[in-house]
Each structure stands twice: as structure tokens, then as C-alpha cells.
Design an enzyme around this catalytic site. Structure first.
Site, PDB file in Angstrom:
ATOM      1  N   GLU A 363       0.631  -1.293  -0.170  1.00 46.19           N
ATOM      2  CA  GLU A 363       0.238  -0.458  -0.085  1.00 46.19           C
ATOM      3  C   GLU A 363       1.099   1.058  -0.163  1.00 46.19           C
ATOM      4  O   GLU A 363       0.446   2.348   0.920  1.00 46.19           O
ATOM      5  CB  GLU A 363      -1.472   0.086   1.039  1.00 46.19           C
ATOM      6  CG  GLU A 363      -2.137  -1.596   0.900  1.00 46.19           C
ATOM      7  CD  GLU A 363      -2.980  -1.416   2.009  1.00 46.19           C
ATOM      8  OE1 GLU A 363      -3.879   0.063   1.976  1.00 46.19           O
ATOM      9  OE2 GLU A 363      -3.731  -2.056   1.977  1.00 46.19           O
TER      10      GLU A 363
HETATM   11  N1  COS Z   1      -6.013  11.025  -3.457  1.00 48.30           N
HETATM   12  C1  COS Z   1      -6.662  12.057  -4.931  1.00 48.30           C
HETATM   13  N2  COS Z   1      -5.710  12.383  -6.011  1.00 48.30           N
HETATM   14  C2  COS Z   1      -4.830  12.033  -6.368  1.00 48.30           C
HETATM   15  C3  COS Z   1      -4.112  11.825  -5.210  1.00 48.30           C
HETATM   16  C4  COS Z   1      -4.623  11.309  -3.638  1.00 48.30           C
HETATM   17  N3  COS Z   1      -4.004  10.839  -2.651  1.00 48.30           N
HETATM   18  N4  COS Z   1      -2.955  11.520  -5.398  1.00 48.30           N
HETATM   19  C5  COS Z   1      -2.497  11.376  -6.589  1.00 48.30           C
HETATM   20  N5  COS Z   1      -3.965  11.661  -7.002  1.00 48.30           N
HETATM   21  C6  COS Z   1      -4.151  12.145  -8.159  1.00 48.30           C
HETATM   22  C7  COS Z   1      -3.517  13.851  -8.776  1.00 48.30           C
HETATM   23  O1  COS Z   1      -3.781  14.875  -8.178  1.00 48.30           O
HETATM   24  C8  COS Z   1      -3.033  13.401 -10.188  1.00 48.30           C
HETATM   25  O2  COS Z   1      -4.382  13.798 -10.280  1.00 48.30           O
HETATM   26  P1  COS Z   1      -4.755  15.395 -11.930  1.00 48.30           P
HETATM   27  O3  COS Z   1      -3.532  15.678 -12.621  1.00 48.30           O
HETATM   28  O4  COS Z   1      -6.612  15.727 -11.781  1.00 48.30           O
HETATM   29  O5  COS Z   1      -4.200  16.166 -10.424  1.00 48.30           O
HETATM   30  C9  COS Z   1      -2.799  12.206 -10.448  1.00 48.30           C
HETATM   31  O6  COS Z   1      -3.763  11.537  -9.264  1.00 48.30           O
HETATM   32  C10 COS Z   1      -1.619  11.558 -10.445  1.00 48.30           C
HETATM   33  O7  COS Z   1      -0.899  12.138  -9.214  1.00 48.30           O
HETATM   34  P2  COS Z   1       0.880  12.550  -9.725  1.00 48.30           P
HETATM   35  O8  COS Z   1       1.421  13.714 -10.861  1.00 48.30           O
HETATM   36  O9  COS Z   1       1.010  13.011  -8.489  1.00 48.30           O
HETATM   37  O10 COS Z   1       1.181  10.573 -10.374  1.00 48.30           O
HETATM   38  P3  COS Z   1       2.793  10.522  -9.983  1.00 48.30           P
HETATM   39  O11 COS Z   1       3.518   9.381 -10.879  1.00 48.30           O
HETATM   40  O12 COS Z   1       3.668  11.514  -9.923  1.00 48.30           O
HETATM   41  O13 COS Z   1       2.044   9.196  -9.240  1.00 48.30           O
HETATM   42  C11 COS Z   1       2.214   8.441  -6.501  1.00 48.30           C
HETATM   43  C12 COS Z   1       2.093   9.586  -7.847  1.00 48.30           C
HETATM   44  C13 COS Z   1       3.531   8.240  -6.307  1.00 48.30           C
HETATM   45  C14 COS Z   1       2.249   9.381  -5.357  1.00 48.30           C
HETATM   46  C15 COS Z   1       1.793   7.330  -6.698  1.00 48.30           C
HETATM   47  O14 COS Z   1       1.771   6.377  -7.900  1.00 48.30           O
HETATM   48  C16 COS Z   1       1.403   6.772  -5.812  1.00 48.30           C
HETATM   49  O15 COS Z   1       0.724   6.081  -4.430  1.00 48.30           O
HETATM   50  N6  COS Z   1       2.272   5.266  -6.022  1.00 48.30           N
HETATM   51  C17 COS Z   1       1.999   3.937  -4.777  1.00 48.30           C
HETATM   52  C18 COS Z   1       0.486   3.101  -5.816  1.00 48.30           C
HETATM   53  C19 COS Z   1       0.681   2.379  -4.132  1.00 48.30           C
HETATM   54  O16 COS Z   1       0.239   2.621  -3.535  1.00 48.30           O
HETATM   55  N7  COS Z   1       1.154   1.430  -4.221  1.00 48.30           N
HETATM   56  C20 COS Z   1       1.251  -0.087  -3.569  1.00 48.30           C
HETATM   57  C21 COS Z   1      -0.012  -0.924  -4.562  1.00 48.30           C
HETATM   58  S1  COS Z   1      -1.446  -1.371  -3.685  1.00 48.30           S
HETATM   59  S2  COS Z   1      -0.828  -2.400  -2.568  1.00 48.30           S
END
Ligand code: COS
Length: 380
Positions: A363
Site C-alpha cells: 500500500e
Molecule cells: N487523492 C486524490 N488524487 C490523487 C492522490 C490522492 N491521494 N494522489 C495523487 N492524485 C492524483 C493527482 O492529483 C493527479 O491528478 P491530476 O493530474 O488531475 O492533478 C494524479 O493523481 C496523478 O498524480 P501524480 O502526478 O502525483 O502522479 P505520479 O505518477 O507522480 O505518482 C504517487 C503519484 C507516487 C503518489 C502514486 O503513483 C502512488 O501513490 N504510488 C504508489 C502506489 C501504491 O501504493 N502501490 C502499492 C499498490 S497497492 S498494495
């Protein structure tokens, strides 16, 4: 400011603690060793209302707050993190995701059965090449009018073999990037949906982790969660709450390891006295206790933020980052305090140490939490 818990929260803690001692502790070593899914235990947890704790009673949930959920997660995880991860995924990823973003039909058809524990669910985002880099989804859901055709592979899926309902994230329109991603509800048994072999894991070995293959799976359009292109936001918003659950799991692992070490150090004698009387051990216990209390405050604060309707992306990420670090460090120290016995399965701490590691990975890894935290503080 009031740090005291309500009578109801204390009752939930006691109920979860009793369940952990009476129903999870017996057989926990055997389930870990032989990778046995806690089927009976999950059934009973469902009957007691632990599988849909935050879900509205209208959909068979318990209608409780997030704080109740993290207290229950903490107590269950002290004894059996393999069971608590099943509880966590079902509650905060599947039930919460469906209740918050699903249609009335989704709730009637799926949520009611998931929240009662009659069936369990899985959340399918990670892929062989898209774990942390979650926007790089290779699984495709191609729009065919009234249905999608789903193709691809998902990896490390908790409840992969035991779930009946799977929330699957997939790319519909690659040109739109993350805005072209959808979340689909896939049912076990849909033609073309195959469950891969079970993973042989370091920890949480009683939980059931699989890869999943989708080969031209026809998914009706009404199974899409939210509007077209909402899938990535759905995953991010749902994972933000899921991280509070895993933070609570990490807190429980840490507290469980500490409690065992404390008890052992008052019983085991060396150099003519109980080892707790040696400063080398007493100072370890002092550090563990302090770190666990700090982690607890972060976890409860994140839950409180969610209950107050405040943004919990930052507090949830901080809680998970810190609590998982404390789980790892504390469980290693608990093994050390147990000495040779710590290396033996019967003393439980080696299992807690192995289970702790995953809380820094799933996560969202610790590194991902630092991305979320640093972006949040730099934005403000
Ligand atoms: N709530 C709502 N929207 C979100 C958000 C959140 N917590 N986090 C990101 N977003 C949205 C952003 O606002 C963006 O949307 P807009 O372009 O409309 O503004 C979109 O999602 C993409 O976000 P971002 O540009 O920040 O994406 P990145 O590729 O830089 O990655 C992270 C963001 C690293 C935070 C994300 O990819 C992540 O959480 N990765 C880990 C996933 C994970 O937990 N994997 C484990 C699998 S589950 S066991």
C-alpha cells in the site's frame, strides 16, 4: 484536546483483544508455517462485524468510525498480521472504496455481502512493472460499447485466491495517461479470469497472495466505478485510507512484539537477576515503548482526520511511514531481547519480525510515503 478514548472504543479494543487471544493465537504458528488461510477466523470476524466496520448498517456494515477500525486492527495485528491484512483490505480498500464511489447497484449487489464477511474482496493495482509507479498500468480495459475487454496481469494481490470480488485498475485510453484509467468490478469465475499460483512469502504467510491473469475478460460497463477515467483517482483516494489501516497493522505488530519482550524480560534470568533489571534491556524497552506511543499518536490522529472529514493524505502517509519503521525496529529488538529463544517459532517474535517487513512495502513503500509527505509540505 482530549486523548481519552470513549467507552465504545475501549469495548471494541477489548472485543478485538479477546478475539485475538481466543481465536487467532491458537494455530497461528501452524497457519504461518503451512501458509494456511484463516478461513474460519475470517468467517467469525464477519459475524462479529469486523469485516465492514466503517460501512453503513444499510449495507450490513457496523457503521463505526475509523478510530474504531484502527483500534481493532491494532489488537488483531498484535497476534496475527496474516488475518489482519485480510480485514484491512476488505474494510478500507474494498468496502470503503465501493461505499464511497460505487453506484447504488454496486452497493446492493456487492457491498452488502462484502461488509457482512459473507464474501471477501481484493484490490488490484500492482503489476509486474507498475507497483510504485502506479500510473504506468499495462493492463488494458478496452471500451466495446456496453462492456470492457480486460487483458493483463496483476501481481501480489492480497486475497487473490480467496476473494469473490476484485476491484481492478486498468488503462482504457493510453493517450489520456492517468486520466484514461478505469476501476472495474470483476467477479471470480468470469470467463478468461485466471488466478495464478500462490506466492511463498517471507511474512504474513497465512494470507493468500496471488498474481491474476485477465485474458479477454468481458466486464459489463455497469461494473465501472465512477465516471470514465476516474480509476486512478479512485485508487489513490482509496489507498490513502488503506494506508491508515496498514499503519495500524504496523502499530499492532510493534506493540505485540514489545508486550512479548516485556513479559519475557521479567521472567528470564541472567547474571542472577531478571534480564529487565539489566540496563541494556531496560533501555531497549524504554525506546520501544516511546516509539510505539509516538506511532500510536500518528495513527490515531490520521484516523481522527478521516473521521472529521479533513484531508488525511499527509497524516496517513506519516502514520504509515513511521509506524512501519517502528514495527521493524521494535520486532528486531524483541527478537534480540529473547536471545536464542527469539529465533524459535514458539516464542512468536520471529514471526512478528518477518510480518513487520511488508508494512514498509505494501500500500505504498516507505519511499512512496516520503514522496507523498514531501510533496505535501513543499506545496504548502
Ligand atoms: N487523492 C486524490 N488524487 C490523487 C492522490 C490522492 N491521494 N494522489 C495523487 N492524485 C492524483 C493527482 O492529483 C493527479 O491528478 P491530476 O493530474 O488531475 O492533478 C494524479 O493523481 C496523478 O498524480 P501524480 O502526478 O502525483 O502522479 P505520479 O505518477 O507522480 O505518482 C504517487 C503519484 C507516487 C503518489 C502514486 O503513483 C502512488 O501513490 N504510488 C504508489 C502506489 C501504491 O501504493 N502501490 C502499492 C499498490 S497497492 S498494495
Amino acid at each position: 484536546m482530549d486523548f481519552s478514548l470513549s467507552e465504545e472504543h475501549e469495548m471494541i479494543r477489548q472485543a478485538a483483544r479477546d478475539f485475538a487471544q481466543n481465536e487467532l493465537l491458537p494455530g497461528v504458528i501452524e497457519r504461518d508455517e503451512n501458509q494456511i488461510f484463516p478461513k474460519e477466523q475470517i468467517k467469525k470476524l464477519g459475524e462479529l462485524g469486523f469485516m465492514g466496520m466503517m460501512t453503513d448498517p444499510e449495507y450490513n456494515g457496523s457503521g463505526m468510525d475509523t478510530l474504531s477500525y484502527v483500534i481493532a486492527m491494532e489488537e488483531l495485528s498484535k497476534v496475527d498480521a496474516s488475518t489482519s491484512v485480510v480485514v484491512s483490505v476488505n474494510n478500507s480498500l474494498v468496502c470503503w472504496g465501493l461505499e464511497t464511489f460505487g453506484s447504488k447497484e454496486h452497493k446492493e449487489k456487492y457491498l452488502s455481502r462484502l461488509a457482512s464477511g459473507e464474501i471477501i474482496g481484493a484490490f488490484c493495482l500492482s503489476e509486474p512493472e507498475a507497483g510504485s509507479d502506479a500510473t504506468s498500468q499495462k493492463t488494458t480495459a478496452i471500451d466495446h460499447g456496453d462492456h470492457y475487454i480486460l487483458n493483463g496481469t496483476k501481481n501480489w494481490i492480497t486475497n487473490g485466491g480467496t476473494a469473490e470480488v476484485y476491484l481492478v485498475i486498468a488503462q482504457t485510453d493510453r493517450e489520456k495517461g492517468h486520466k484514461g484509467i478505469n476501476a472495474l468490478i470483476v467477479e471470480k469465475g468470469m470467463p478468461g479470469f485466471e488466478i495464478g499460483p500462490k506466492e511463498n512469502k517471507l511474512g504474513i504467510r497465512g494470507s493468500d497472495t496471488h498474481s491474476l491473469n485477465f485474458n479477454d475478460v468481458k466486464v459489463p460497463k455497469e461494473n465501472r466505478i465512477g465516471d470514465d477515467g476516474f480509476g486512478f483517482k479512485f485508487a489513490m483516494k482509496t489507498l490513502s485510507g488503506g494506508r491508515i489501516g496498514i499503519a495500524a497493522q504496523a502499530l499492532g505488530i510493534a506493540a505485540g512484539a514489545y508486550e512479548l519482550a516485556l513479559k519475557y524480560s521479567k521472567e528470564r534470568k541472567a547474571f542472577g537477576t531478571e534480564i529487565a533489571n539489566h540496563q541494556a534491556i531496560a533501555f531497549k524497552l524504554a525506546d520501544m515503548h516511546t516509539q510505539i506511543e509516538a506511532a500510536r499518536h500518528l495513527v490515531y490522529k490520521a484516523a481522527w482526520d478521516k473521521d472529521q472529514g479533513k484531508n488525511y493524505d499527509l497524516s496517513g502517509a506519516m502514520a504509515k511511514l513511521y509506524a512501519s519503521q517502528v514495527a521493524m525496529e521494535t520486532s528486531v529488538e524483541a527478537v534480540q531481547i529473547h536471545g536464542g529463544n527469539g529465533f524459535v517459532k514458539e516464542y512468536h517474535v520471529e514471526r512478528l519480525m518477518r510480518d513487520a517487513k511488508i508494512t514498509q512495502i505494501y500500500e505504498g513503500t516507505s519511499e512512496i510515503q516520503k514522496i507523498v509527505i514531501s510533496r505535501s509540505i513543499l506545496r504548502n
